[in-house]
Design a protein around this motif. Structure first.
Motif, PDB file in Angstrom:
ATOM      1  N   SER A 220      -4.363  37.125 -17.439  1.00 36.08           N
ATOM      2  CA  SER A 220      -3.164  36.871 -18.248  1.00 36.08           C
ATOM      3  C   SER A 220      -3.333  37.296 -19.700  1.00 36.08           C
ATOM      4  CB  SER A 220      -2.798  35.383 -18.190  1.00 36.08           C
ATOM      5  OG  SER A 220      -3.789  34.591 -18.835  1.00 36.08           O
ATOM      6  N   GLN A 221      -4.592  37.472 -20.149  1.00 28.43           N
ATOM      7  CA  GLN A 221      -4.837  37.825 -21.548  1.00 28.43           C
ATOM      8  C   GLN A 221      -5.047  39.324 -21.761  1.00 28.43           C
ATOM      9  OE1 GLN A 221      -4.655  35.585 -24.089  1.00 28.43           O
ATOM     10  NE2 GLN A 221      -3.997  34.156 -22.507  1.00 28.43           N
ATOM     11  N   ILE A 222      -5.023  40.110 -20.683  1.00 34.63           N
ATOM     12  CA  ILE A 222      -5.136  41.565 -20.821  1.00 34.63           C
ATOM     13  C   ILE A 222      -3.837  42.112 -21.401  1.00 34.63           C
ATOM     14  CG2 ILE A 222      -5.376  43.734 -19.552  1.00 34.63           C
ATOM     15  CD1 ILE A 222      -7.191  42.288 -17.593  1.00 34.63           C
ATOM     16  N   HIS A 223      -3.968  43.001 -22.360  1.00 30.60           N
ATOM     17  CA  HIS A 223      -2.783  43.516 -23.059  1.00 30.60           C
ATOM     18  C   HIS A 223      -2.208  44.771 -22.420  1.00 30.60           C
ATOM     19  CE1 HIS A 223      -5.199  41.403 -26.273  1.00 30.60           C
ATOM     20  NE2 HIS A 223      -4.055  40.771 -26.344  1.00 30.60           N
ATOM     21  N   ASN A 224      -3.073  45.660 -21.949  1.00 27.38           N
ATOM     22  CA  ASN A 224      -2.610  46.941 -21.413  1.00 27.38           C
ATOM     23  C   ASN A 224      -3.236  47.199 -20.048  1.00 27.38           C
ATOM     24  OD1 ASN A 224      -0.938  48.173 -23.661  1.00 27.38           O
ATOM     25  ND2 ASN A 224      -2.844  47.768 -24.771  1.00 27.38           N
ATOM     26  N   PHE A 225      -2.413  47.710 -19.119  1.00 26.67           N
ATOM     27  CA  PHE A 225      -2.838  47.891 -17.736  1.00 26.67           C
ATOM     28  C   PHE A 225      -2.705  49.352 -17.316  1.00 26.67           C
ATOM     29  CE2 PHE A 225      -1.624  43.507 -18.131  1.00 26.67           C
ATOM     30  CZ  PHE A 225      -2.486  42.805 -17.301  1.00 26.67           C
TER      31      PHE A 225
ATOM     32  N   ILE B 276     -12.023  36.671 -24.136  1.00 28.94           N
ATOM     33  CA  ILE B 276     -10.755  37.381 -23.996  1.00 28.94           C
ATOM     34  C   ILE B 276      -9.621  36.656 -24.719  1.00 28.94           C
ATOM     35  CG2 ILE B 276      -9.813  36.344 -21.875  1.00 28.94           C
ATOM     36  CD1 ILE B 276      -9.444  39.377 -20.962  1.00 28.94           C
ATOM     37  N   LYS B 277      -9.774  35.351 -24.953  1.00 33.40           N
ATOM     38  CA  LYS B 277      -8.749  34.609 -25.692  1.00 33.40           C
ATOM     39  C   LYS B 277      -8.973  34.668 -27.200  1.00 33.40           C
ATOM     40  CE  LYS B 277      -9.208  30.797 -23.231  1.00 33.40           C
ATOM     41  NZ  LYS B 277      -9.031  29.418 -22.704  1.00 33.40           N
TER      42      LYS B 277
END
Length: 589
Positions: free
Chosen positions: A510-515, A484-485
């Motif tokens: 913390s590395q997820i871009h869209n929720f 994910i990084k």
């Protein structure tokens, strides 16, 4: 032209207070053929500041006493606003750059202006409606699927429908364009996507229904390089750091060193057994290990001969139980008479990778015992774990076969035991990430992309599990944290769906871009969202515990501002197999 509804009376930081005119409390208004939503919570308001039009969201409203008349008190309606962006020469820009001044006039916004804020709807990618305005919303697919995505919500909140909706819409509109340029893999813990979901055309979809109970499920093809890996073995078999991991390392390195030599395993087996039976310092464990090796190589006569031996603990040697004749260590004549022709007759035919592993660990242990390199009691528990684990692995993996490279691969773990449910996602991630990275390592940007979708992601990415060793947990999380990084630069993306985001590693979150956030009520989950998502405003956050089924807050790097969207419900055959039990039908007379 628009409808003026009030004036700014206070600006405190980014909080704006507007006093409304008395006639501004209608729910819906029509003006010169255009439709306007009235003033209410979460509605959009336009404030003119010179040549700039500031866009703000209604955060709250209240009545304030103004003056007292003869017939009683009179009140004025006031609303609190928070700016979210502005219009400049007809274009909407997100962010706070301009603020109004007192006496600036506030106006209602028509539907066309609101649509412009959220992007013009592409009819082919509409996935639902903005909750408040009931306007169709289309996702910016080009930037959305180029990121890591998180879909979170409590059971029954609609997260599976949202996940399915996202990718069904993508495949429906881009199927031919995606084929050969991207690969999608779904890790399906509950068997929700094995039917007609996502893609209904089996020319583009491959399903692996893994069954550890031996019910005839399909097997997933795994490359040799991924299976024959000392790190993977160490994790799979819970090897100890100082003794068992070095032992497995010798097994793997020995195979690698001689794998291109003809009959290398047969030569290794014959030489090792010969050394054991002519050793000047025999050990009682030799007999059982040679017997197990004989079983794996099909040397039944040697196995029967070994069974005739008994161990004399006082003298430290073997003897024939029936004749009481001792087999003295180092006695070549006795070996030549009783065993040489049987040992030299060992011929190893084609073995499965699982049987080869069993054979090699037994040979390695026998070899190490001959030289006194290890203690049997230190390695014997590892052999038991290997034997136990391989029974399940053999039912779900086909080692060395080439995978079927269709556009979508679904790996169902519904019929798998808990051990396999932990192992499979780890091996899939290691296999696919390694192979994809090798393919695009020299491409900038990557020539094709890989998308790994993990439903019920807390099953594999949790930090709370007490049923596994720390080394296993560390290796598993480190692998996914690396993906994910670093995965984005190689075109490798994760989509995670979970009902307990607080259980997932904070580094991964913390590395997820869209929720896509559905209803969540647990305080730990809500606190995690506060600490993780910088783009989530306080009003949207306050709505999360009370969202209706199928409704989600969407926010992230691909969206200018957070949106509250009611997702469309898919057709029955396209819905994931996660529906509630119909008790009216089940319990009917």
């Amino acid at each position: 032209m628009s409808i003026a509804i009030g004036e700014v009376i206070a600006v405190k930081g980014v909080n704006i207070l507007v006093e409304l005119y008395e006639e501004s409390n209608k729910e819906t208004l029509f003006y010169q053929g255009e439709k306007f939503k009235g003033v209410s919570i979460q509605e959009h308001i336009l404030i003119k500041r010179g040549f700039k039009d500031i866009v703000a969201l209604v955060q709250g409203e209240y009545l304030d006493e103004r003056f007292e008349q003869e017939d009683g008190k009179s009140y004025v309606r006031k609303i609190e606003l928070k700016p979210i962006g502005y219009y400049d020469q007809g274009e909407f820009y997100e962010g706070i750059k301009h603020l109004p001044m007192i006496r600036d006039v506030a106006y209602l916004m028509n539907e066309q202006q609101v649509r412009q804020i959220y992007g013009e709807a592409d009819d082919s990618f509409v996935i639902g409606e903005i909750l408040k305005e009931e306007l169709p919303v289309s996702l910016p697919w080009a930037s959305l699927f180029n990121t890591h995505i998180g879909v979170f919500g409590n059971t029954g909140s609609g997260k599976s429908n949202t996940l399915t909706n996202l990718y069904t819409t993508l495949f429906t509109n881009k199927l031919q364009a995606l084929n050969g340029k991207s690969h999608f893999v779904v890790v399906d813990f509950n068997g929700e996507y094995t039917g007609k979901q996502l893609i209904n055309d089996r020319d583009f979809k491959q399903v692996y229904d893994l069954d550890t109970r031996g019910g005839g499920g399909s097997k997933f093809p795994l490359s040799e390089s991924v299976f024959w890996d000392e790190e993977v073995f160490g994790i799979l078999f819970k090897a100890t750091e100082n003794t068992q991991k070095p032992f497995l390392r010798r097994v793997v390195s020995g195979r690698e060193r001689f794998k291109d030599t003809a009959d290398s395993l047969g030569v290794y087996a014959r030489k090792t057994i010969e050394k054991a039976l002519t050793s000047t310092s025999p050990k009682k464990e030799f007999a059982q290990l040679i017997s197990d090796i004989s079983t794996l190589t099909g040397a039944e006569q040697l196995k029967e001969r070994i069974r005739e031996l008994s161990w004399n603990g006082t003298n430290g040697n073997f003897y024939y139980f029936s004749t009481r004749v001792a087999l003295n260590g180092g006695d070549r004549a006795t070996y030549n008479q009783h065993f040489e022709h049987l040992v030299n007759g060992i011929q190893i035919e084609e073995l499965s990778h699982f049987d080869e592993l069993k054979l090699r660990v037994n040979l390695q242990l026998l070899s190490d015992l001959i030289t006194g390199f290890v203690q049997f009691d230190h390695i014997q528990p590892l052999l038991k774990r290997i034997q136990s684990s391989l029974a399940s692995l053999e039912r779900v993996f086909a080692i060395g076969e080439n995978p079927v490279n269709k556009l979508l691969t679904v790996v169902s773990l519904r019929k798998s035991n808990q051990e396999i449910k932990k192992v499979i996602p780890l091996l899939l991630a290691k296999y696919y990430y390694g192979s994809h990275k090798d393919e695009v390592i020299n491409d900038s940007p990557p020539s094709h992309t890989f998308h790994m979708i993990i439903d019920e992601a807390h099953n594999i990415l949790s930090m709370q599990s007490n049923r596994e060793s720390e080394s296993w947990k560390d290796y598993r999380l480190e692998l996914f944290e690396e993906i994910i990084k670093e995965g984005r630069k190689f075109g490798f993306y994760l989509t995670l769906s979970s009902q307990r985001p607080a259980d997932i590693s904070p580094t991964i979150m913390s590395q997820i871009h869209n929720f896509f956030i559905h209803r969540l009520v647990n305080d730990r989950d809500l606190m995690l969202l506060d600490n993780t998502i910088s783009t989530l405003d306080s009003l949207s956050r306050s709505m999360i515990p009370n969202l209706s089924k199928g409704c989600a807050v969407i926010t992230g790097t691909s969206f200018d501002i957070p949106m509250v969207v009611q997702f469309e419900r898919l057709e029955k055959e396209s819905q994931p197999d996660s529906g509630d039990v119909d008790l009216n039908s089940l319990w009917s007379d």
